[in-house]
Scaffold this active site. Sequence first.
Site, PDB file in Angstrom:
ATOM      1  N   HIS A   1       0.889  -1.298  -0.011  1.00 53.11           N
ATOM      2  CA  HIS A   1      -0.077   0.059  -0.118  1.00 53.11           C
ATOM      3  C   HIS A   1       0.872   1.271   0.106  1.00 53.11           C
ATOM      4  O   HIS A   1       1.749   1.415   0.434  1.00 53.11           O
ATOM      5  CB  HIS A   1      -1.051  -0.003   1.221  1.00 53.11           C
ATOM      6  CG  HIS A   1      -2.040   0.887   1.115  1.00 53.11           C
ATOM      7  ND1 HIS A   1      -2.002   2.282   1.381  1.00 53.11           N
ATOM      8  CD2 HIS A   1      -3.303   0.771   0.851  1.00 53.11           C
ATOM      9  CE1 HIS A   1      -3.117   2.866   1.078  1.00 53.11           C
ATOM     10  NE2 HIS A   1      -3.975   1.690   0.721  1.00 53.11           N
TER      11      HIS A   1
ATOM     12  N   ASP B   1      -7.856  -5.577  -0.095  1.00 54.32           N
ATOM     13  CA  ASP B   1      -8.338  -6.312  -1.215  1.00 54.32           C
ATOM     14  C   ASP B   1      -7.869  -7.887  -1.048  1.00 54.32           C
ATOM     15  O   ASP B   1      -8.455  -8.663  -1.840  1.00 54.32           O
ATOM     16  CB  ASP B   1      -7.824  -5.894  -2.426  1.00 54.32           C
ATOM     17  CG  ASP B   1      -8.384  -4.402  -2.689  1.00 54.32           C
ATOM     18  OD1 ASP B   1      -7.506  -3.341  -2.712  1.00 54.32           O
ATOM     19  OD2 ASP B   1      -9.493  -4.315  -2.655  1.00 54.32           O
TER      20      ASP B   1
HETATM   21  C1  SDX Z   1      -6.203   0.178  -2.949  1.00 57.31           C
HETATM   22  O1  SDX Z   1      -4.450   4.546  -2.024  1.00 57.31           O
HETATM   23  C2  SDX Z   1      -5.454   3.878  -1.292  1.00 57.31           C
HETATM   24  O2  SDX Z   1      -5.798   4.308  -0.285  1.00 57.31           O
HETATM   25  C3  SDX Z   1      -6.162   2.875  -2.049  1.00 57.31           C
HETATM   26  C4  SDX Z   1      -7.177   2.018  -1.244  1.00 57.31           C
HETATM   27  C5  SDX Z   1      -8.268   2.648  -1.114  1.00 57.31           C
HETATM   28  O3  SDX Z   1      -8.851   2.303  -0.195  1.00 57.31           O
HETATM   29  O4  SDX Z   1      -8.486   3.660  -1.874  1.00 57.31           O
HETATM   30  O5  SDX Z   1      -6.225   1.351  -0.269  1.00 57.31           O
HETATM   31  C6  SDX Z   1      -7.319   0.639  -2.016  1.00 57.31           C
HETATM   32  O6  SDX Z   1      -6.049   0.302  -3.884  1.00 57.31           O
HETATM   33  C7  SDX Z   1      -5.585  -0.958  -2.123  1.00 57.31           C
HETATM   34  C8  SDX Z   1      -3.971  -1.218  -2.770  1.00 57.31           C
HETATM   35  C9  SDX Z   1      -4.586  -2.438  -3.874  1.00 57.31           C
HETATM   36  N1  SDX Z   1      -3.542  -2.675  -4.824  1.00 57.31           N
HETATM   37  C10 SDX Z   1      -2.970  -3.890  -4.743  1.00 57.31           C
HETATM   38  O7  SDX Z   1      -3.139  -4.602  -3.751  1.00 57.31           O
HETATM   39  C11 SDX Z   1      -2.109  -4.325  -5.895  1.00 57.31           C
HETATM   40  C12 SDX Z   1      -0.612  -4.741  -5.395  1.00 57.31           C
HETATM   41  N2  SDX Z   1       0.126  -3.753  -4.881  1.00 57.31           N
HETATM   42  C13 SDX Z   1       0.996  -2.906  -5.474  1.00 57.31           C
HETATM   43  O8  SDX Z   1       0.732  -2.822  -6.796  1.00 57.31           O
HETATM   44  C14 SDX Z   1       1.475  -1.822  -4.508  1.00 57.31           C
HETATM   45  O9  SDX Z   1       1.751  -2.059  -3.519  1.00 57.31           O
HETATM   46  C15 SDX Z   1       0.579  -0.497  -4.675  1.00 57.31           C
HETATM   47  C16 SDX Z   1       0.054  -0.059  -5.964  1.00 57.31           C
HETATM   48  C17 SDX Z   1      -0.584  -0.618  -3.652  1.00 57.31           C
HETATM   49  C18 SDX Z   1       1.281   0.529  -4.115  1.00 57.31           C
HETATM   50  O10 SDX Z   1       2.409   1.063  -4.948  1.00 57.31           O
HETATM   51  P1  SDX Z   1       3.459   2.026  -4.381  1.00 57.31           P
HETATM   52  O11 SDX Z   1       3.140   2.858  -3.128  1.00 57.31           O
HETATM   53  O12 SDX Z   1       3.589   2.915  -5.778  1.00 57.31           O
HETATM   54  O13 SDX Z   1       4.581   1.299  -4.009  1.00 57.31           O
HETATM   55  P2  SDX Z   1       5.711   0.798  -5.150  1.00 57.31           P
HETATM   56  O14 SDX Z   1       5.214   0.337  -6.212  1.00 57.31           O
HETATM   57  O15 SDX Z   1       6.573   1.720  -5.138  1.00 57.31           O
HETATM   58  O16 SDX Z   1       6.431  -0.376  -4.454  1.00 57.31           O
HETATM   59  C19 SDX Z   1       7.447  -0.262  -3.495  1.00 57.31           C
HETATM   60  C20 SDX Z   1       8.138  -1.473  -3.750  1.00 57.31           C
HETATM   61  C21 SDX Z   1       8.641  -1.745  -4.840  1.00 57.31           C
HETATM   62  O17 SDX Z   1      10.000  -2.456  -4.817  1.00 57.31           O
HETATM   63  P3  SDX Z   1      11.303  -1.540  -5.385  1.00 57.31           P
HETATM   64  O18 SDX Z   1      11.139  -0.855  -6.724  1.00 57.31           O
HETATM   65  O19 SDX Z   1      11.388  -0.568  -4.267  1.00 57.31           O
HETATM   66  O20 SDX Z   1      12.338  -2.575  -5.284  1.00 57.31           O
HETATM   67  O21 SDX Z   1       7.457  -2.652  -3.079  1.00 57.31           O
HETATM   68  C22 SDX Z   1       7.352  -3.543  -4.149  1.00 57.31           C
HETATM   69  C23 SDX Z   1       7.661  -2.852  -5.320  1.00 57.31           C
HETATM   70  O22 SDX Z   1       8.411  -3.735  -6.462  1.00 57.31           O
HETATM   71  N3  SDX Z   1       6.079  -4.011  -4.168  1.00 57.31           N
HETATM   72  C24 SDX Z   1       5.591  -5.178  -4.157  1.00 57.31           C
HETATM   73  C25 SDX Z   1       4.137  -5.137  -4.154  1.00 57.31           C
HETATM   74  N4  SDX Z   1       3.763  -3.980  -3.659  1.00 57.31           N
HETATM   75  C26 SDX Z   1       4.855  -3.095  -3.609  1.00 57.31           C
HETATM   76  N5  SDX Z   1       6.236  -6.246  -4.521  1.00 57.31           N
HETATM   77  C27 SDX Z   1       5.556  -7.433  -4.533  1.00 57.31           C
HETATM   78  N6  SDX Z   1       4.209  -7.509  -4.537  1.00 57.31           N
HETATM   79  C28 SDX Z   1       3.540  -6.494  -4.173  1.00 57.31           C
HETATM   80  N7  SDX Z   1       2.208  -6.442  -3.800  1.00 57.31           N
END
Ligand code: SDX
Length: 434
Positions: free
Chosen positions: A310, A368
């Site tokens: 998140h 989720d």
């Molecule tokens: C919702 O914003 C909100 O409040 C949203 C929400 C709401 O109520 O409105 O809470 C609802 O959207 C919840 C989130 C649902 N999405 C998912 O579950 C999809 C999977 N999660 C990711 O795509 C990600 O965690 C996000 C999109 C939720 C957050 O992305 P960020 O903040 O841009 O974080 P990032 O992509 O920069 O990740 C940081 C690091 C990265 O590694 P590095 O590049 O630093 O080496 O963490 C890793 C990412 O690769 N990472 C993950 C991961 N999520 C982040 N690695 C593996 N699996 C994951 N799920």
Amino acid sequence: MDATPNTASAKLTVGDKSWDLPVRQGTIGPDVMDISKLYGQTGMFTYDPGFTSTASCESQITYIDGDEGVLLYRGYPIEQLAENGDFLETCYLLLYGELPTAAQKADFDLSVTRHTMVHDQMNRFFTGFRRDAHPMAIMVACVGALSAFYHDSTDISDPQQRLIASIRMIAKMPTLAAMAYKYHIGQPFVYPKNDLDYSSNFLNMCFAVPCEEYKVSPTLSKALDKIFILHADHEQNASTSTVRLAGSSGANPFACIAAGIACLWGPAHGGANEAALKMLSEIGHPERIPEFVNRAKDKNDPFRLMGFGHRVYKNYDPRAKIMQQTCHEVLSELGIKDDPLLDVAVELERVALHDDYFIEKKLYPNIDFYSGITLKAMGFPTAMFTVLFALARTVGWIGQWKEMIEDPGQRIGRPRQLYTGATRRDYVDMAKRK
Ligand code: SDX
């Protein structure tokens, strides 16, 4: 609205020049440096793609502490609201800022109930879609189309029209969502019933059929109501920011909510519940978990664990804990002893929470992760999961939209950019191009 005025300031120094930026303090949470005059003073923009360090507005609706895993709606902890109230009470709180008295709650419930029907010509709108159209595509279209039916609540300068539009949105989303579901499965639409509460009405519109009496399970209705509370609002997330930006141009509230639905659909946002269930099904068995966890950690593999991570929560999403409890309640009410998807989810959570990669990056299950298993057990197809998220988030979207419109300092949102494209060059005739 004005946050507590501060005398504090931050000093920005570029080369031999420096500027003082006012620092403003909220009631809780990080202070902000006010950079609204920065371009005029310095000729420079700030740069923050993804808005990881940017406060886009001042708000009094929802507060999140990502490090502590705290979520407050108008100051009330989500755990207490989910435990003690119902979804329409949360809607009243988010819209008006205070918990309703018994009389106010009764009036609000009646007002929402009396607006649950949609114009009957909406039925004809649906027949234009293929039966296998994704219900989110139908919701984007139908919610946007509501502005074609309700000319008496699109003048956003009129507080009364803003209020009726808010009530209409909250009231009609379940009806449209149920119609999208019924159309998807080829069953006749079921009209709302005014003697049912909000969530029971929605379950009835989804699962009742004309041929026999449908009895709504009070346990499932309460569980769904709790799920709606958990999804109601979440500060300035991507879809809420979309609604605010659309609303800042003066677009009507129905069009703004349609924009929010479109944004929520993405798998990185509200589409994650659908993607998380598909992922659990693809994993299929706990013994395949290491393979998927390794893929999620592999920089060269775009795969991510859906339902994990998140932008704000670097601790457990408080909603995920309640979602997990609700999942177990629903499964036991339905007599589902061993759901293979739940077994995979529980083991995947255990493995991930003990894995250095997830610990170091502070990746925890989010709302989720468990919602898909719960909704599937309740009988909803995967394609409906994000529709239910949109149904619940409508009150958050409309509450944030209303707050923005009523902010006297509100202006159209218009971000700038760092341009790295071609500098000025003259047109080249076709014959001279290489
Ligand atoms: C919702 O914003 C909100 O409040 C949203 C929400 C709401 O109520 O409105 O809470 C609802 O959207 C919840 C989130 C649902 N999405 C998912 O579950 C999809 C999977 N999660 C990711 O795509 C990600 O965690 C996000 C999109 C939720 C957050 O992305 P960020 O903040 O841009 O974080 P990032 O992509 O920069 O990740 C940081 C690091 C990265 O590694 P590095 O590049 O630093 O080496 O963490 C890793 C990412 O690769 N990472 C993950 C991961 N999520 C982040 N690695 C593996 N699996 C994951 N799920």
